[in-house]
Motif scaffolding. Structure first.
Motif, PDB file in Angstrom:
ATOM      1  N   TYR A 160     -28.267   4.409 -67.569  1.00  0.00           N
ATOM      2  CA  TYR A 160     -28.069   5.676 -66.860  1.00  0.00           C
ATOM      3  C   TYR A 160     -29.405   6.362 -66.565  1.00  0.00           C
ATOM      4  O   TYR A 160     -29.457   7.593 -66.416  1.00  0.00           O
ATOM      5  CB  TYR A 160     -27.182   6.603 -67.691  1.00  0.00           C
ATOM      6  N   LEU A 161     -30.464   5.569 -66.490  1.00  0.00           N
ATOM      7  CA  LEU A 161     -31.795   6.132 -66.291  1.00  0.00           C
ATOM      8  C   LEU A 161     -31.895   6.922 -64.985  1.00  0.00           C
ATOM      9  O   LEU A 161     -32.386   8.051 -64.962  1.00  0.00           O
ATOM     10  CB  LEU A 161     -32.826   4.994 -66.311  1.00  0.00           C
ATOM     11  N   ASN A 162     -31.428   6.333 -63.888  1.00  0.00           N
ATOM     12  CA  ASN A 162     -31.495   7.037 -62.601  1.00  0.00           C
ATOM     13  C   ASN A 162     -30.631   8.295 -62.589  1.00  0.00           C
ATOM     14  O   ASN A 162     -31.094   9.341 -62.113  1.00  0.00           O
ATOM     15  CB  ASN A 162     -31.121   6.110 -61.442  1.00  0.00           C
ATOM     16  N   PRO A 163     -29.380   8.240 -63.086  1.00  0.00           N
ATOM     17  CA  PRO A 163     -28.608   9.483 -63.132  1.00  0.00           C
ATOM     18  C   PRO A 163     -29.291  10.570 -63.963  1.00  0.00           C
ATOM     19  O   PRO A 163     -29.352  11.733 -63.531  1.00  0.00           O
ATOM     20  CB  PRO A 163     -27.280   9.051 -63.788  1.00  0.00           C
ATOM     21  N   ILE A 164     -29.808  10.214 -65.135  1.00  0.00           N
ATOM     22  CA  ILE A 164     -30.450  11.224 -65.984  1.00  0.00           C
ATOM     23  C   ILE A 164     -31.653  11.823 -65.254  1.00  0.00           C
ATOM     24  O   ILE A 164     -31.837  13.044 -65.214  1.00  0.00           O
ATOM     25  CB  ILE A 164     -30.872  10.624 -67.353  1.00  0.00           C
ATOM     26  N   TYR A 165     -32.448  10.957 -64.630  1.00  0.00           N
ATOM     27  CA  TYR A 165     -33.618  11.468 -63.909  1.00  0.00           C
ATOM     28  C   TYR A 165     -33.193  12.356 -62.735  1.00  0.00           C
ATOM     29  O   TYR A 165     -33.770  13.428 -62.502  1.00  0.00           O
ATOM     30  CB  TYR A 165     -34.506  10.316 -63.410  1.00  0.00           C
ATOM     31  N   THR A 166     -32.185  11.926 -62.005  1.00  0.00           N
ATOM     32  CA  THR A 166     -31.712  12.684 -60.838  1.00  0.00           C
ATOM     33  C   THR A 166     -31.241  14.078 -61.257  1.00  0.00           C
ATOM     34  O   THR A 166     -31.565  15.082 -60.611  1.00  0.00           O
ATOM     35  CB  THR A 166     -30.569  11.916 -60.150  1.00  0.00           C
ATOM     36  N   TYR A 167     -30.498  14.133 -62.355  1.00  0.00           N
ATOM     37  CA  TYR A 167     -30.030  15.420 -62.877  1.00  0.00           C
ATOM     38  C   TYR A 167     -31.206  16.329 -63.264  1.00  0.00           C
ATOM     39  O   TYR A 167     -31.261  17.507 -62.887  1.00  0.00           O
ATOM     40  CB  TYR A 167     -29.114  15.181 -64.094  1.00  0.00           C
ATOM     41  N   LYS A 222     -21.467  21.265 -54.342  1.00  0.00           N
ATOM     42  CA  LYS A 222     -21.022  19.899 -54.602  1.00  0.00           C
ATOM     43  C   LYS A 222     -22.241  18.995 -54.791  1.00  0.00           C
ATOM     44  O   LYS A 222     -23.143  18.965 -53.948  1.00  0.00           O
ATOM     45  CB  LYS A 222     -20.198  19.415 -53.403  1.00  0.00           C
ATOM     46  N   VAL A 223     -22.277  18.264 -55.932  1.00  0.00           N
ATOM     47  CA  VAL A 223     -23.440  17.423 -56.237  1.00  0.00           C
ATOM     48  C   VAL A 223     -23.133  15.960 -55.956  1.00  0.00           C
ATOM     49  O   VAL A 223     -21.975  15.540 -55.918  1.00  0.00           O
ATOM     50  CB  VAL A 223     -23.890  17.590 -57.713  1.00  0.00           C
ATOM     51  N   ASP A 224     -24.192  15.181 -55.756  1.00  0.00           N
ATOM     52  CA  ASP A 224     -24.027  13.737 -55.615  1.00  0.00           C
ATOM     53  C   ASP A 224     -23.545  13.154 -56.943  1.00  0.00           C
ATOM     54  O   ASP A 224     -23.672  13.777 -57.995  1.00  0.00           O
ATOM     55  CB  ASP A 224     -25.366  13.099 -55.187  1.00  0.00           C
ATOM     56  N   TRP A 225     -23.019  11.949 -56.886  1.00  0.00           N
ATOM     57  CA  TRP A 225     -22.435  11.308 -58.072  1.00  0.00           C
ATOM     58  C   TRP A 225     -23.466  11.141 -59.196  1.00  0.00           C
ATOM     59  O   TRP A 225     -23.176  11.336 -60.372  1.00  0.00           O
ATOM     60  CB  TRP A 225     -21.855   9.952 -57.671  1.00  0.00           C
ATOM     61  N   TYR A 226     -24.697  10.759 -58.847  1.00  0.00           N
ATOM     62  CA  TYR A 226     -25.722  10.494 -59.866  1.00  0.00           C
ATOM     63  C   TYR A 226     -26.115  11.765 -60.625  1.00  0.00           C
ATOM     64  O   TYR A 226     -26.341  11.725 -61.831  1.00  0.00           O
ATOM     65  CB  TYR A 226     -26.939   9.809 -59.224  1.00  0.00           C
ATOM     66  N   THR A 227     -26.186  12.876 -59.918  1.00  0.00           N
ATOM     67  CA  THR A 227     -26.480  14.142 -60.594  1.00  0.00           C
ATOM     68  C   THR A 227     -25.376  14.468 -61.589  1.00  0.00           C
ATOM     69  O   THR A 227     -25.630  14.887 -62.723  1.00  0.00           O
ATOM     70  CB  THR A 227     -26.621  15.287 -59.568  1.00  0.00           C
ATOM     71  N   PHE A 228     -24.129  14.236 -61.172  1.00  0.00           N
ATOM     72  CA  PHE A 228     -22.980  14.522 -62.030  1.00  0.00           C
ATOM     73  C   PHE A 228     -22.990  13.645 -63.287  1.00  0.00           C
ATOM     74  O   PHE A 228     -22.849  14.145 -64.411  1.00  0.00           O
ATOM     75  CB  PHE A 228     -21.689  14.322 -61.235  1.00  0.00           C
ATOM     76  N   ILE A 229     -23.183  12.339 -63.109  1.00  0.00           N
ATOM     77  CA  ILE A 229     -23.224  11.426 -64.261  1.00  0.00           C
ATOM     78  C   ILE A 229     -24.437  11.755 -65.131  1.00  0.00           C
ATOM     79  O   ILE A 229     -24.381  11.720 -66.360  1.00  0.00           O
ATOM     80  CB  ILE A 229     -23.273   9.950 -63.786  1.00  0.00           C
ATOM     81  N   GLY A 230     -25.544  12.106 -64.478  1.00  0.00           N
ATOM     82  CA  GLY A 230     -26.746  12.464 -65.226  1.00  0.00           C
ATOM     83  C   GLY A 230     -26.515  13.671 -66.119  1.00  0.00           C
ATOM     84  O   GLY A 230     -26.990  13.717 -67.259  1.00  0.00           O
ATOM     85  N   TYR A 231     -25.764  14.646 -65.624  1.00  0.00           N
ATOM     86  CA  TYR A 231     -25.428  15.822 -66.436  1.00  0.00           C
ATOM     87  C   TYR A 231     -24.723  15.379 -67.717  1.00  0.00           C
ATOM     88  O   TYR A 231     -25.043  15.837 -68.812  1.00  0.00           O
ATOM     89  CB  TYR A 231     -24.533  16.770 -65.628  1.00  0.00           C
ATOM     90  N   ARG A 232     -23.752  14.479 -67.571  1.00  0.00           N
ATOM     91  CA  ARG A 232     -22.988  14.012 -68.742  1.00  0.00           C
ATOM     92  C   ARG A 232     -23.851  13.190 -69.694  1.00  0.00           C
ATOM     93  O   ARG A 232     -23.780  13.346 -70.911  1.00  0.00           O
ATOM     94  CB  ARG A 232     -21.773  13.214 -68.292  1.00  0.00           C
TER      95      ARG A 232
END
Ligand code: HEC
Length: 172
Positions: free
Chosen positions: A132-139, A56-66
């Motif tokens: 979405y800079l932080n999500p992309i980076y987190t992913y 199970k991933v955190d929300w930011y990793t998930f959005i970053g994937y997308r």
């Protein structure tokens, strides 16, 4: 007086050593030490991921994937593994600091030689990326550290309460 000057000198030297060590070791220890509205941060205050043993991933990793899929995949390949045109970000992030990665996304990069002209576009004016800079980076950090496998994360933490508002405010 003299002791103070020496101390300053030592401190300055120590800082330089620490800074270059951080650069050669990617973003450093990814362990999350705090979180705000679903985004986890490491001890340096940089965005990081949190992935449970069950995958199970955190929300930011998930959005970053997308958002990676929407904006970066066409050049950097599925799962950030690279293509004939652009480098593998799984590899690149092993040695780049958070600031270097974000700086390249915002400002772009160009590598011109006789054999090639590689262009990483600058996304600083593109809200589909900037919001979405932080999500992309987190992913990408999770992929590079080997904490996240290929393909779509199977499960993710709940959407943060203010998520939609945060994104809406950014696009305004
Ligand atoms: C049009 C193709 C293209 C797109 C779209 C693109 N990139 Fe790039 N990117 C490149 C190329 C080519 C390079 C290599 C540039 C160079 O070596 O000077 C690069 C380099 C990079 C680097 C630096 C890698 C290194 O080793 O220094 C990062 C980080 C990066 N891209 C992240 C991203 C992210 C994140 C996205 C999506 C928001 C993205 N890129 C979208 C083509 C692209």
């Amino acid at each position: 007086m003299k002791i103070t000057a020496l101390l300053r000198c030592l401190l300055a030297g120590g800082f330089v050593v620490a800074a270059s060590a951080a650069r050669s070791d990617g973003a450093g220890d990814p362990a999350p030490v705090s979180s705000t509205d679903g985004q986890y941060f490491d001890k340096d205050g940089n965005p990081t991921y949190k992935i449970g043993k069950d995958g199970k991933v955190d929300w930011y990793t998930f959005i970053g994937y997308r958002m990676y899929g929407a904006n970066c995949l066409q050049c950097h390949g599925p799962d950030a593994l690279g293509s004939s045109y652009a480098p593998s970000l799984v590899d690149s992030l092993k040695s780049l600091s958070t600031q270097q990665v974000l700086g390249t996304i915002i400002g772009g990069k160009r590598d011109v030689t006789a054999a090639q002209d590689l262009v990483m576009p600058s996304f600083g004016e593109n809200k589909n990326v900037m919001c979405y800079l932080n999500p992309i980076y987190t992913y990408l950090r999770a992929r590079s550290d080997g904490a996240l496998g290929r393909e779509r994360p199977s499960d993710h933490e709940a959407k943060p309460v203010d998520w939609e508002k945060t994104v809406d405010d950014c696009f305004k």
